[in-house]
Design a protein around this motif. Structure first.
Motif, mmCIF file in Angstrom:
data_model
loop_
_atom_site.group_PDB
_atom_site.id
_atom_site.type_symbol
_atom_site.label_atom_id
_atom_site.label_comp_id
_atom_site.label_asym_id
_atom_site.label_seq_id
_atom_site.Cartn_x
_atom_site.Cartn_y
_atom_site.Cartn_z
ATOM 1 N N THR A 35 148.315 55.565 3.393
ATOM 2 C CA THR A 35 147.581 55.531 4.649
ATOM 3 C C THR A 35 146.992 56.912 4.873
ATOM 4 O O THR A 35 147.167 57.811 4.045
ATOM 5 N N SER A 67 141.951 51.472 4.441
ATOM 6 C CA SER A 67 142.920 52.345 3.765
ATOM 7 C C SER A 67 143.743 53.174 4.744
ATOM 8 O O SER A 67 144.673 53.854 4.351
ATOM 9 N N CYS A 68 143.430 53.089 6.024
ATOM 10 C CA CYS A 68 144.132 53.893 7.019
ATOM 11 C C CYS A 68 145.119 53.053 7.820
ATOM 12 O O CYS A 68 146.320 53.155 7.614
ATOM 13 N N VAL A 69 144.647 52.210 8.678
ATOM 14 C CA VAL A 69 145.538 51.495 9.601
ATOM 15 C C VAL A 69 145.848 50.057 9.203
ATOM 16 O O VAL A 69 146.843 49.494 9.671
ATOM 17 N N ASP A 70 145.036 49.446 8.339
ATOM 18 C CA ASP A 70 145.257 48.032 8.024
ATOM 19 C C ASP A 70 146.560 47.766 7.271
ATOM 20 O O ASP A 70 147.102 46.668 7.342
ATOM 21 N N SER A 71 147.076 48.759 6.562
ATOM 22 C CA SER A 71 148.311 48.539 5.804
ATOM 23 C C SER A 71 149.569 48.782 6.643
ATOM 24 O O SER A 71 150.676 48.466 6.210
ATOM 25 N N LEU A 72 149.401 49.318 7.846
ATOM 26 C CA LEU A 72 150.543 49.629 8.698
ATOM 27 C C LEU A 72 150.833 48.483 9.665
ATOM 28 O O LEU A 72 149.910 47.811 10.139
#
Length: 145
Positions: free
Chosen positions: A3, A33-38
Motif C-alpha cells: 500500500t 495500489s493504495c487504499v483498495d487492498s486495505l
C-alpha cells in the motif's frame, strides 16, 4: 500486501488503523495500489519500506511511499478460561457495557466479531479490577487467514 503511506510514517514497525479512504482518494490514479487492498477498521503494521515516492495531496508532506504491510497483532484483555498459546478461536466481543479504564483493551481497534485468531502470547493475569468481576488475562493475538 503493498500500500502507500505518508512519507513521515513510512518506517518498519509503525502500525495504523485504516478508517477508510478520504474523499480525494476516489478519483486518484493510485487508489488501486493504495487504499483498495486495505480493509476498513483493520490494524496494519509496516514490515518493509520501498522506494519510489509519489505525490499525494492528502498527506502533510504531500508525498507517499510504497510499503509492505501485514495485519498487526492485537493485544486484548479476555476472560476466556481456555487460554493457551497456540490455540485458535473465533473472536466474539464480551458482553459488557461498562465504560471503564480497560474498555479499549477489551474492545481493541482492528478486531471484529467472527475474526479467526491465534493466541501468540498469554501475558498472564491482568491485575486491574474488572467492574463486571471478570478475571482477565492479557493476550497478544494474531489472525488466522
Amino acid at each position: 500486501m503493498i500500500t502507500l503511506i505518508g512519507k513521515d510514517l513510512a518506517r518498519p514497525g509503525v502500525s495504523f488503523v485504516f478508517y477508510g479512504p478520504a474523499e480525494e482518494c476516489k478519483s486518484c490514479r493510485f487508489k488501486p495500489s493504495c487504499v483498495d487492498s486495505l480493509e476498513k477498521n483493520r490494524k496494519y503494521e509496516i514490515i518493509e519500506v520501498k522506494d519510489n515516492e509519489q505525490k499525494c495531496p492528502i498527506h502533510g508532506e504531500n508525498s507517499v511511499i510504497p510499503v509492505v504491510v501485514e495485519r498487526a497483532d492485537i493485544d486484548l484483555l479476555s476472560n476466556s478460561k481456555n487460554i493457551f498459546e497456540g490455540s485458535t478461536f473465533e473472536y466474539s466481543a464480551p458482553e459488557c457495557s461498562e465504560n471503564c479504564e480497560y474498555h479499549d483493551e477489551c474492545f481493541p481497534e482492528g478486531l471484529v466479531d467472527g475474526d479467526k485468531c491465534i493466541i501468540i502470547k498469554n501475558h498472564g493475569k491482568h491485575h486491574g479490577e474488572c467492574k463486571k468481576g471478570y478475571k482477565l488475562n492479557k493476550l497478544t493475538l494474531g489472525f488466522v487467514i
